[in-house]
Design a protein around this motif. Sequence first.
Motif, PDB file in Angstrom:
ATOM      1  N   THR A 541      39.380  45.711  48.271  1.00 28.17           N
ATOM      2  CA  THR A 541      39.694  44.136  47.353  1.00 28.17           C
ATOM      3  C   THR A 541      40.131  43.058  48.397  1.00 28.17           C
ATOM      4  OG1 THR A 541      42.276  44.648  47.830  1.00 28.17           O
ATOM      5  CG2 THR A 541      40.957  45.799  46.037  1.00 28.17           C
ATOM      6  N   GLU A 542      40.388  41.829  48.013  1.00 27.72           N
ATOM      7  CA  GLU A 542      40.434  40.813  47.979  1.00 27.72           C
ATOM      8  C   GLU A 542      42.217  40.800  48.742  1.00 27.72           C
ATOM      9  OE1 GLU A 542      40.557  37.003  50.328  1.00 27.72           O
ATOM     10  OE2 GLU A 542      38.699  38.219  49.332  1.00 27.72           O
ATOM     11  N   ARG A 545      41.905  42.248  52.362  1.00 28.60           N
ATOM     12  CA  ARG A 545      41.057  41.909  53.268  1.00 28.60           C
ATOM     13  C   ARG A 545      41.666  39.874  53.367  1.00 28.60           C
ATOM     14  NH1 ARG A 545      36.199  42.711  49.553  1.00 28.60           N
ATOM     15  NH2 ARG A 545      36.797  40.924  48.356  1.00 28.60           N
ATOM     16  N   ARG A 546      42.690  40.099  52.900  1.00 26.44           N
ATOM     17  CA  ARG A 546      43.699  38.601  53.571  1.00 26.44           C
ATOM     18  C   ARG A 546      44.604  39.540  54.337  1.00 26.44           C
ATOM     19  NH1 ARG A 546      47.351  36.428  50.447  1.00 26.44           N
ATOM     20  NH2 ARG A 546      47.482  37.974  48.776  1.00 26.44           N
TER      21      ARG A 546
END
Length: 555
Positions: A541-542, A545-546
């Motif tokens: 998921t973004e 990743r962040r």
Amino acid sequence: MALAATENYAPAMRFDSAERADAPIIDARNIGVTFRVEHGTVEAVKDISFQLYRGETVAIVGESGSGKSVTARTVMGLLSRRAVVSAAAKVAFNGTDILTFSPRARRALRGDRISMIFQEPMSSLNPLHTIGSQIVEAIRVHAKVSRRQAEARALELLKQVQIPEPEARLKQYPHQLSGGQRQRVMIAMALSNDPDVLIADEPTTALDVTVQAQILNLIRALQQERGMAVVLITHDLTIVRKFSDYVYVMQHGEMREHNTTKRLFEVPRHPYTRRLLASEPQGGAAPLPANAEPLLTASDVRVSFMMRHGGIFRPDLRELVAVDGLGLTLRRHETLGIVGESGSGKTTFGQSLIRLNEPSAGEIRFDGERVDGRSRADMRPLRARMQIVFQDPFASLNPRMTIGQIIEEGLVVNGLGKTRAERLDRVKDALEAAGMPTDILSRFPHEFSGGQRQRIAIARAVALEPEFILLDEPTSALDLSVQAQIIELLRKLQAEQGLSYLFISHDLKVVRALCHRVIVMQHGRIVEEGPVDAVLSNPKTEYTRRLVRAAFDIA
């Protein structure tokens, strides 16, 4: 092994000084600071020298008690009355020794040409005054402007530090802002008079990794825009590597080594620097037994709170859902990590699993027995088997009780140990297991360092011989080397006693070193879960990743 007399890794001048065409904006020499205490004096800083040039970032690193902050406060003129600065000390700012200034001249300089951001913004901001009034005061102390002009400048500053809805924030109080927003306010105040030098003392220690990255990138952007020089005091080596140009390493009030950031990380020369760099969390969790059975299971757990909005006479109660239908399975001997930003529901979820707060729905089983819906009396037989270690050991250890009383208390409450002598033996065994000496039973919590207090908190938990421990941010406030010791201790206890851990943290480096699996939470929901290496190496998921970028690739 003693260093040879010719091996001076920390000379008075920087190794790159010959390459610089300009003069340092700050050239500090022979700083020594002692504090008068009840039975004599304590030498906090011993003969420290450093240089700072315009437009660059210098990092000062070292463990708690190394003298980093005392050195910075000497430059700022913010030492207590008990402090005595050595007669040989000189701090040249633009060529003039500011230690010879009168108190009035130092005040005029402080907050104007040299500013400082402190570690804990909630302690630095006045809780009785609005954000706007505090920034306005910082401006008008040094600049002859009207209140209206100062208010316009305050609004401009809040926009510069990228606070959302800045007009509304000016009228709010510190407690109404998040930790990251409060730190942005501190940056705005520090920059209010366009200083030449900004000293940032552990500006991101208590912040989530994503907020930490935002704050550091903000400081760097403002530095490049204004040509400021920055002194960054920190114990996070990832930050040092990414954001500094030159590094000074301190230990026990002395300068051990300094060099350009690239050179120091590539070829650390002093044994202490090498040990500091090796203290980054290493390794991973030991493999789980193939037949490990579930110990703690949960499904559809929901926790909500009623929040009051509106005035006293027209209250408006709204439901805040902190944990929204979550589940997990923790096996015996396993360490399961829960990560996410502040407010994601990590701690609320963890505490609901051991019934320290009341879930409004869902099923929780411990060793096959349902624990949701049990009364406090019905939970008592299970309390010895499930323990918790909190983030701040000083807040969780009773300051009025001795170490012996603190650890023995749990044994007495849970009816463990038939005699005082038997309980004392268990207390000593727990201290030894936690790597602490057994002759400290009559001492009090304030007599120990942060790392020692955390070991005592762990000893209190393991004294009851639990099967499961909830670890709520147990390493976040600790130095890197102490953090590494606690990680090794937790591994050792797990191997020796077969413990299962639920490890709540926002430090993904520690999670990678300690956990078998990880759950990622956001806004009370699970957004991703799986084996720790898979999730952190290849996040799906973004949001994850962040988090991973912020933890490992701060840039």
